[in-house]
Design a protein around this motif. Sequence first.
Motif, PDB file in Angstrom:
ATOM      1  N   GLY A 275       8.085 -45.825  36.206  1.00  0.00           N
ATOM      2  CA  GLY A 275       7.773 -44.566  36.875  1.00  0.00           C
ATOM      3  C   GLY A 275       6.968 -44.800  38.146  1.00  0.00           C
ATOM      4  O   GLY A 275       6.137 -45.701  38.193  1.00  0.00           O
TER       5      GLY A 275
ATOM      6  N   GLU B 102      18.056 -42.457  37.117  1.00  0.00           N
ATOM      7  CA  GLU B 102      17.059 -43.475  37.475  1.00  0.00           C
ATOM      8  C   GLU B 102      15.960 -42.852  38.341  1.00  0.00           C
ATOM      9  O   GLU B 102      14.767 -43.060  38.114  1.00  0.00           O
ATOM     10  CB  GLU B 102      17.758 -44.610  38.240  1.00  0.00           C
TER      11      GLU B 102
ATOM     12  N   ILE C 235      13.493 -40.732  36.389  1.00  0.00           N
ATOM     13  CA  ILE C 235      12.446 -41.514  35.709  1.00  0.00           C
ATOM     14  C   ILE C 235      11.367 -41.899  36.724  1.00  0.00           C
ATOM     15  O   ILE C 235      10.176 -41.729  36.478  1.00  0.00           O
ATOM     16  CB  ILE C 235      13.031 -42.794  35.058  1.00  0.00           C
TER      17      ILE C 235
ATOM     18  N   ALA D  16       8.628 -39.616  35.250  1.00  0.00           N
ATOM     19  CA  ALA D  16       8.203 -40.208  33.973  1.00  0.00           C
ATOM     20  C   ALA D  16       7.239 -41.368  34.199  1.00  0.00           C
ATOM     21  O   ALA D  16       7.017 -41.797  35.330  1.00  0.00           O
ATOM     22  CB  ALA D  16       9.424 -40.672  33.178  1.00  0.00           C
TER      23      ALA D  16
ATOM     24  N   GLU E 190       7.515 -44.320  32.256  1.00  0.00           N
ATOM     25  CA  GLU E 190       8.443 -45.459  32.214  1.00  0.00           C
ATOM     26  C   GLU E 190       9.677 -45.038  31.437  1.00  0.00           C
ATOM     27  O   GLU E 190       9.663 -44.030  30.726  1.00  0.00           O
ATOM     28  CB  GLU E 190       7.787 -46.666  31.550  1.00  0.00           C
ATOM     29  N   GLY E 191      10.718 -45.822  31.582  1.00  0.00           N
ATOM     30  CA  GLY E 191      11.931 -45.475  30.867  1.00  0.00           C
ATOM     31  C   GLY E 191      12.949 -46.589  30.966  1.00  0.00           C
ATOM     32  O   GLY E 191      12.633 -47.696  31.431  1.00  0.00           O
ATOM     33  N   ARG E 192      14.148 -46.294  30.506  1.00  0.00           N
ATOM     34  CA  ARG E 192      15.193 -47.315  30.589  1.00  0.00           C
ATOM     35  C   ARG E 192      16.569 -46.656  30.590  1.00  0.00           C
ATOM     36  O   ARG E 192      16.748 -45.532  30.108  1.00  0.00           O
ATOM     37  CB  ARG E 192      15.081 -48.289  29.418  1.00  0.00           C
TER      38      ARG E 192
ATOM     39  N   ASP F   3      13.096 -41.811  28.495  1.00  0.00           N
ATOM     40  CA  ASP F   3      11.823 -42.064  29.159  1.00  0.00           C
ATOM     41  C   ASP F   3      10.643 -41.575  28.341  1.00  0.00           C
ATOM     42  O   ASP F   3      10.779 -40.729  27.471  1.00  0.00           O
ATOM     43  CB  ASP F   3      11.795 -41.463  30.574  1.00  0.00           C
TER      44      ASP F   3
ATOM     45  N   GLY G 229       7.425 -39.642  29.120  1.00  0.00           N
ATOM     46  CA  GLY G 229       6.975 -38.858  30.264  1.00  0.00           C
ATOM     47  C   GLY G 229       6.584 -37.465  29.833  1.00  0.00           C
ATOM     48  O   GLY G 229       6.438 -37.206  28.633  1.00  0.00           O
TER      49      GLY G 229
ATOM     50  N   GLY H 294       8.723 -37.110  26.245  1.00  0.00           N
ATOM     51  CA  GLY H 294       9.756 -37.686  27.106  1.00  0.00           C
ATOM     52  C   GLY H 294      11.098 -36.998  26.985  1.00  0.00           C
ATOM     53  O   GLY H 294      11.242 -35.985  26.300  1.00  0.00           O
TER      54      GLY H 294
END
Lengths: 147, 113
Positions: free
Chosen positions: A15, A53, A56, A60, A62-64, A80, A82, A133
């Motif tokens: 993020g 992407e 995020i 957020a 962090e995320g993936r 994410d 968030g 999130g």
Amino acid sequence: MTKDTVFRQEFPVKGGDFSRAGEVSWEIKNLLKELGLSTPVVLRAAIASYEAELNIIMYAWEGRLVLSVTPGRVHVVVEDSGPGIEDIELAMTEGYSTATLEMRELGFGAGMGLANIKKNTDAFLITSEVGRGTRLELTFLTNGQRP
Amino acid sequence: MTLAKLIEQLDLKVYTGRNELTRPISGGYASDLLSDVLAHGQKDQLWVTLQIHPNIIAVAAFKELAAIVLVNGREPAAETVELARKERVSIIGTPLTAFEFVGRVYGLGIQGT
């Protein structure tokens, strides 16, 4: 992941890190192209991944993105940690945005991200928990036929 | 019309993509919002904008746009040029405002869609 998964890769996204914005989507685009998928499918997946992407990065902590490819389908799961989304219907409305002025000046935060993701997918699922999130499941059919 | 012809007619500056100038232009879209261009831009269109940061390259590549046109004399950031070269995206520039530029392009027969 099902037994017929031909490819699976996980991409972490941090993020707030605008300096690397788009890197994951470029990688997804290149991987799908290398797997020999048709250009329209590759580009739809790239655009939806790009919007996810950026979401995020913008909102957020962090995320993936988890990309998996099976015969006939591309899946991208976006998760994410968030703030989550309180009113998903409102967030899906074109033009609605909680972006900062700074993001908007760079041309981000147009309030079109989620709508663009939905538009480019063949199936789209979104769930979110405020304070925890958001999770998106994006499906792209690779046979070129859109339902 | 090709990109090369347009560049000649409107005296545009070429920042990247000198090898892509035979590309035909099918129309254009003007916006400074990236998601707006991802939603409404179309293949082979010119994209008229004042954004100069590297994220414009992903937008142009993912939408297969013919070229990015930077208006008001804006120059692309160094990282933008680097990424554009790698991904073979054309960036051209004009000192004109977006309104002026689009008007002239329209006058040459290139329309929105």
